[in-house]
Design a protein around this motif. Structure first.
Motif, PDB file in Angstrom:
ATOM      1  N   ASP A 154       1.970  21.132 -20.377  1.00  0.00           N
ATOM      2  CA  ASP A 154       0.967  20.138 -20.002  1.00  0.00           C
ATOM      3  C   ASP A 154      -0.408  20.572 -20.526  1.00  0.00           C
ATOM      4  O   ASP A 154      -0.577  21.688 -21.037  1.00  0.00           O
ATOM      5  N   GLU A 155      -1.365  19.695 -20.411  1.00  0.00           N
ATOM      6  CA  GLU A 155      -2.674  19.933 -21.009  1.00  0.00           C
ATOM      7  C   GLU A 155      -3.334  21.193 -20.463  1.00  0.00           C
ATOM      8  O   GLU A 155      -3.939  21.976 -21.208  1.00  0.00           O
ATOM      9  N   GLY A 156      -3.213  21.419 -19.149  1.00  0.00           N
ATOM     10  CA  GLY A 156      -3.834  22.593 -18.557  1.00  0.00           C
ATOM     11  C   GLY A 156      -3.242  23.894 -19.071  1.00  0.00           C
ATOM     12  O   GLY A 156      -3.963  24.861 -19.345  1.00  0.00           O
ATOM     13  N   ASP A 157      -1.907  23.936 -19.220  1.00  0.00           N
ATOM     14  CA  ASP A 157      -1.264  25.150 -19.713  1.00  0.00           C
ATOM     15  C   ASP A 157      -1.601  25.404 -21.180  1.00  0.00           C
ATOM     16  O   ASP A 157      -1.786  26.553 -21.602  1.00  0.00           O
ATOM     17  N   LEU A 158      -1.659  24.336 -21.963  1.00  0.00           N
ATOM     18  CA  LEU A 158      -2.045  24.510 -23.370  1.00  0.00           C
ATOM     19  C   LEU A 158      -3.471  25.044 -23.472  1.00  0.00           C
ATOM     20  O   LEU A 158      -3.743  25.950 -24.274  1.00  0.00           O
ATOM     21  N   ALA A 159      -4.379  24.503 -22.645  1.00  0.00           N
ATOM     22  CA  ALA A 159      -5.759  24.987 -22.669  1.00  0.00           C
ATOM     23  C   ALA A 159      -5.818  26.466 -22.289  1.00  0.00           C
ATOM     24  O   ALA A 159      -6.573  27.246 -22.876  1.00  0.00           O
ATOM     25  N   ARG A 160      -5.018  26.857 -21.302  1.00  0.00           N
ATOM     26  CA  ARG A 160      -4.976  28.274 -20.903  1.00  0.00           C
ATOM     27  C   ARG A 160      -4.538  29.160 -22.071  1.00  0.00           C
ATOM     28  O   ARG A 160      -5.135  30.217 -22.319  1.00  0.00           O
ATOM     29  N   VAL A 161      -3.504  28.740 -22.791  1.00  0.00           N
ATOM     30  CA  VAL A 161      -2.999  29.531 -23.921  1.00  0.00           C
ATOM     31  C   VAL A 161      -4.094  29.747 -24.954  1.00  0.00           C
ATOM     32  O   VAL A 161      -4.355  30.881 -25.383  1.00  0.00           O
ATOM     33  N   PHE A 162      -4.773  28.672 -25.344  1.00  0.00           N
ATOM     34  CA  PHE A 162      -5.764  28.787 -26.419  1.00  0.00           C
ATOM     35  C   PHE A 162      -7.045  29.470 -25.945  1.00  0.00           C
ATOM     36  O   PHE A 162      -7.713  30.140 -26.731  1.00  0.00           O
ATOM     37  N   ARG A 163      -7.366  29.337 -24.652  1.00  0.00           N
ATOM     38  CA  ARG A 163      -8.576  29.987 -24.119  1.00  0.00           C
ATOM     39  C   ARG A 163      -8.340  31.472 -23.868  1.00  0.00           C
ATOM     40  O   ARG A 163      -9.122  32.322 -24.308  1.00  0.00           O
ATOM     41  N   GLU A 164      -7.259  31.812 -23.171  1.00  0.00           N
ATOM     42  CA  GLU A 164      -7.044  33.203 -22.764  1.00  0.00           C
ATOM     43  C   GLU A 164      -6.443  34.060 -23.877  1.00  0.00           C
ATOM     44  O   GLU A 164      -6.808  35.221 -24.028  1.00  0.00           O
ATOM     45  N   LEU A 165      -5.517  33.499 -24.635  1.00  0.00           N
ATOM     46  CA  LEU A 165      -4.827  34.289 -25.644  1.00  0.00           C
ATOM     47  C   LEU A 165      -5.469  34.182 -27.024  1.00  0.00           C
ATOM     48  O   LEU A 165      -5.271  35.060 -27.865  1.00  0.00           O
ATOM     49  N   GLY A 166      -6.214  33.093 -27.257  1.00  0.00           N
ATOM     50  CA  GLY A 166      -6.854  32.915 -28.549  1.00  0.00           C
ATOM     51  C   GLY A 166      -8.358  32.988 -28.512  1.00  0.00           C
ATOM     52  O   GLY A 166      -9.013  32.976 -29.563  1.00  0.00           O
ATOM     53  N   GLU A 167      -8.924  33.024 -27.295  1.00  0.00           N
ATOM     54  CA  GLU A 167     -10.371  33.048 -27.129  1.00  0.00           C
ATOM     55  C   GLU A 167     -11.030  31.930 -27.938  1.00  0.00           C
ATOM     56  O   GLU A 167     -12.082  32.115 -28.566  1.00  0.00           O
ATOM     57  N   HIS A 168     -10.366  30.762 -27.915  1.00  0.00           N
ATOM     58  CA  HIS A 168     -10.841  29.598 -28.673  1.00  0.00           C
ATOM     59  C   HIS A 168     -11.772  28.775 -27.790  1.00  0.00           C
ATOM     60  O   HIS A 168     -11.383  28.328 -26.703  1.00  0.00           O
ATOM     61  N   ARG A 169     -12.988  28.580 -28.246  1.00  0.00           N
ATOM     62  CA  ARG A 169     -13.999  27.912 -27.416  1.00  0.00           C
ATOM     63  C   ARG A 169     -13.656  26.453 -27.136  1.00  0.00           C
ATOM     64  O   ARG A 169     -14.024  25.907 -26.093  1.00  0.00           O
ATOM     65  N   GLY A 170     -12.973  25.817 -28.053  1.00  0.00           N
ATOM     66  CA  GLY A 170     -12.631  24.409 -27.863  1.00  0.00           C
ATOM     67  C   GLY A 170     -11.232  24.219 -27.316  1.00  0.00           C
ATOM     68  O   GLY A 170     -10.544  23.252 -27.677  1.00  0.00           O
ATOM     69  N   ALA A 171     -10.787  25.121 -26.436  1.00  0.00           N
ATOM     70  CA  ALA A 171      -9.405  25.097 -25.949  1.00  0.00           C
ATOM     71  C   ALA A 171      -9.045  23.784 -25.276  1.00  0.00           C
ATOM     72  O   ALA A 171      -7.963  23.234 -25.505  1.00  0.00           O
ATOM     73  N   HIS A 172      -9.926  23.268 -24.435  1.00  0.00           N
ATOM     74  CA  HIS A 172      -9.605  22.038 -23.710  1.00  0.00           C
ATOM     75  C   HIS A 172      -9.543  20.839 -24.652  1.00  0.00           C
ATOM     76  O   HIS A 172      -8.667  19.975 -24.518  1.00  0.00           O
ATOM     77  N   ARG A 173     -10.464  20.762 -25.598  1.00  0.00           N
ATOM     78  CA  ARG A 173     -10.433  19.667 -26.567  1.00  0.00           C
ATOM     79  C   ARG A 173      -9.154  19.715 -27.394  1.00  0.00           C
ATOM     80  O   ARG A 173      -8.528  18.674 -27.649  1.00  0.00           O
ATOM     81  N   LEU A 174      -8.774  20.910 -27.807  1.00  0.00           N
ATOM     82  CA  LEU A 174      -7.557  21.039 -28.612  1.00  0.00           C
ATOM     83  C   LEU A 174      -6.331  20.660 -27.791  1.00  0.00           C
ATOM     84  O   LEU A 174      -5.447  19.948 -28.289  1.00  0.00           O
ATOM     85  N   ALA A 175      -6.260  21.104 -26.549  1.00  0.00           N
ATOM     86  CA  ALA A 175      -5.118  20.767 -25.699  1.00  0.00           C
ATOM     87  C   ALA A 175      -5.017  19.256 -25.505  1.00  0.00           C
ATOM     88  O   ALA A 175      -3.915  18.681 -25.564  1.00  0.00           O
ATOM     89  N   ARG A 176      -6.142  18.615 -25.291  1.00  0.00           N
ATOM     90  CA  ARG A 176      -6.149  17.157 -25.107  1.00  0.00           C
ATOM     91  C   ARG A 176      -5.677  16.454 -26.374  1.00  0.00           C
ATOM     92  O   ARG A 176      -4.901  15.487 -26.316  1.00  0.00           O
ATOM     93  N   ARG A 177      -6.118  16.935 -27.520  1.00  0.00           N
ATOM     94  CA  ARG A 177      -5.710  16.334 -28.796  1.00  0.00           C
ATOM     95  C   ARG A 177      -4.212  16.514 -29.034  1.00  0.00           C
ATOM     96  O   ARG A 177      -3.537  15.608 -29.514  1.00  0.00           O
ATOM     97  N   ILE A 178      -3.665  17.676 -28.693  1.00  0.00           N
ATOM     98  CA  ILE A 178      -2.235  17.924 -28.870  1.00  0.00           C
ATOM     99  C   ILE A 178      -1.411  16.984 -28.011  1.00  0.00           C
ATOM    100  O   ILE A 178      -0.423  16.386 -28.480  1.00  0.00           O
ATOM    101  N   VAL A 179      -1.798  16.827 -26.745  1.00  0.00           N
ATOM    102  CA  VAL A 179      -1.059  15.939 -25.842  1.00  0.00           C
ATOM    103  C   VAL A 179      -1.108  14.495 -26.347  1.00  0.00           C
ATOM    104  O   VAL A 179      -0.103  13.776 -26.322  1.00  0.00           O
ATOM    105  N   ARG A 180      -2.260  14.077 -26.845  1.00  0.00           N
ATOM    106  CA  ARG A 180      -2.398  12.708 -27.353  1.00  0.00           C
ATOM    107  C   ARG A 180      -1.539  12.506 -28.601  1.00  0.00           C
ATOM    108  O   ARG A 180      -0.855  11.489 -28.732  1.00  0.00           O
ATOM    109  N   ARG A 181      -1.547  13.488 -29.500  1.00  0.00           N
ATOM    110  CA  ARG A 181      -0.830  13.336 -30.764  1.00  0.00           C
ATOM    111  C   ARG A 181       0.686  13.330 -30.583  1.00  0.00           C
ATOM    112  O   ARG A 181       1.404  12.582 -31.238  1.00  0.00           O
ATOM    113  N   ARG A 182       1.198  14.147 -29.666  1.00  0.00           N
ATOM    114  CA  ARG A 182       2.646  14.269 -29.515  1.00  0.00           C
ATOM    115  C   ARG A 182       3.285  13.035 -28.876  1.00  0.00           C
ATOM    116  O   ARG A 182       4.503  12.900 -28.887  1.00  0.00           O
ATOM    117  N   ARG A 183       2.477  12.154 -28.321  1.00  0.00           N
ATOM    118  CA  ARG A 183       3.028  10.915 -27.755  1.00  0.00           C
ATOM    119  C   ARG A 183       3.659  10.053 -28.838  1.00  0.00           C
ATOM    120  O   ARG A 183       4.580   9.276 -28.563  1.00  0.00           O
TER     121      ARG A 183
END
Length: 319
Positions: A154-183
């Motif tokens: 889900d979006e929250g778990d994806l954001a956690r992965v990119f924020r905590e493991l990748g230290e990516h500043r745009g983690a939430h935006r990226l997670a939201r984009r992934i969820v939208r695209r995979r539909r």
């Protein structure tokens, strides 16, 4: 780290070990005994340890069947001085020969090998058309691939992965984009994730941006941080008095875990800071051997650019 090669077997220079002289100096294989290479790869570090000290026996561990097969070829000249174990190093301490107090030295060379990066079918790279796999132990259907993570979290778990493991500043935006695209279209190849990252950032991502995101996904797929936490503790328990552990990491998150664990093991008192008086009557289990992480010399990084991010820490058990 390993150099690029064009097929999986029988290739020379499969493994270019990083910081080999420094590893040998800190592990001191001259003491003899049983050593564990928990991430043996092609066998470069293991070969250096065995060549340095005829009195050493070694358990070579790797979760990648292809890497372990290559290590068996590399280390064949050492005969029964080597035993091979197909396993994640977090489980290696369960091997019968690694009972408590039996081991003189442990080496962990963390991260993904150049061989894995350079073979598109393994799915670790962000080159065009590479399948989103990233499983270190091979394409085992029981282990979710990188594509499975992108298509199911889900979006929250994806954001956690990119924020905590990748230290990516745009983690939430990226997670939201992934969820939208995979539909409309599931994620399958590297281009899909790079496209989502480009859309989330509003520009073409730099190689550093892509590396952070792909690395975060790889760490999640293989539970590398969890394996490190568990493996450090269980392998420490196998060390004899005077036994040494050396860890090479390539990611700040992993290096922080190693630094903090070594520091914790080296403290006399383990009580929470809020307690006014020590109540644990603890004794340090050992001591760190280097104050700052050892880094490759310029000559080494010039010959092997992928060694640039390597950081070596070491610890010695005293009780």
């Amino acid at each position: 780290m390993r150099r690029r090669a064009d097929d999986d077997h029988g290739v020379q220079d499969y493994h270019t070990p990083v910081l080999v002289r420094e590893v040998l100096a800190l592990l001191e294989p001259e003491r003899g005994g049983l050593f564990v290479d928990g991430t043996v790869g092609g066998g470069g570090h293991a070969r250096a340890i065995l060549e340095r000290a005829p009195g050493v026996h070694l358990v070579a561990v790797d979760r990648d069947p292809g890497a372990l097969a290559e290590a068996e070829r590399t280390l064949a000249p050492f005969g029964d001085r080597v035993r091979f174990l197909l396993s994640d190093f977090r489980h290696a301490a369960r091997a019968p020969e690694l009972e408590e107090g039996a081991v003189s030295g442990v080496l962990l060379d963390l991260g993904v090998s150049s061989r894995q990066l350079d073979h598109d079918r393994r799915g670790f790279a962000f080159r065009r058309g590479v399948p989103l796999d990233m499983r270190m132990d091979g394409s085992d259907a029981r282990t979710p691939s990188a594509a499975d993570v992108l298509n199911s979290y889900d979006e929250g778990d994806l954001a956690r992965v990119f924020r905590e493991l990748g230290e990516h500043r745009g983690a939430h935006r990226l997670a939201r984009r992934i969820v939208r695209r995979r539909r409309t279209r599931p994620f399958a190849v590297s281009d899909d994730l790079v496209g989502a990252l480009r859309a989330a950032m509003g520009r073409s991502p730099a190689p550093r941006d892509k590396a952070r995101v792909f690395q975060a996904l790889r760490l999640e797929v293989n539970d590398e941080v969890g394996a490190l936490r568990e493996g450090l503790d269980t392998l420490r328990d196998t060390l004899d008095a005077g036994g040494r552990m050396a860890v090479i990491s390539y990611h700040s998150l992993e290096d922080r875990e190693v630094k903090n664990r070594f520091r914790e093991w080296s403290r006399d008192c383990t009580c929470p800071p809020a307690l006014p008086v020590c109540v644990c009557a603890g004794r340090a289990a050992g001591e760190t051997l280097v104050r700052r992480p050892v880094r490759p010399a310029p000559a080494e990084t010039s010959a092997n650019p992928r060694a640039r991010s390597a950081r070596l820490r070491a610890w010695r058990k005293t009780s």
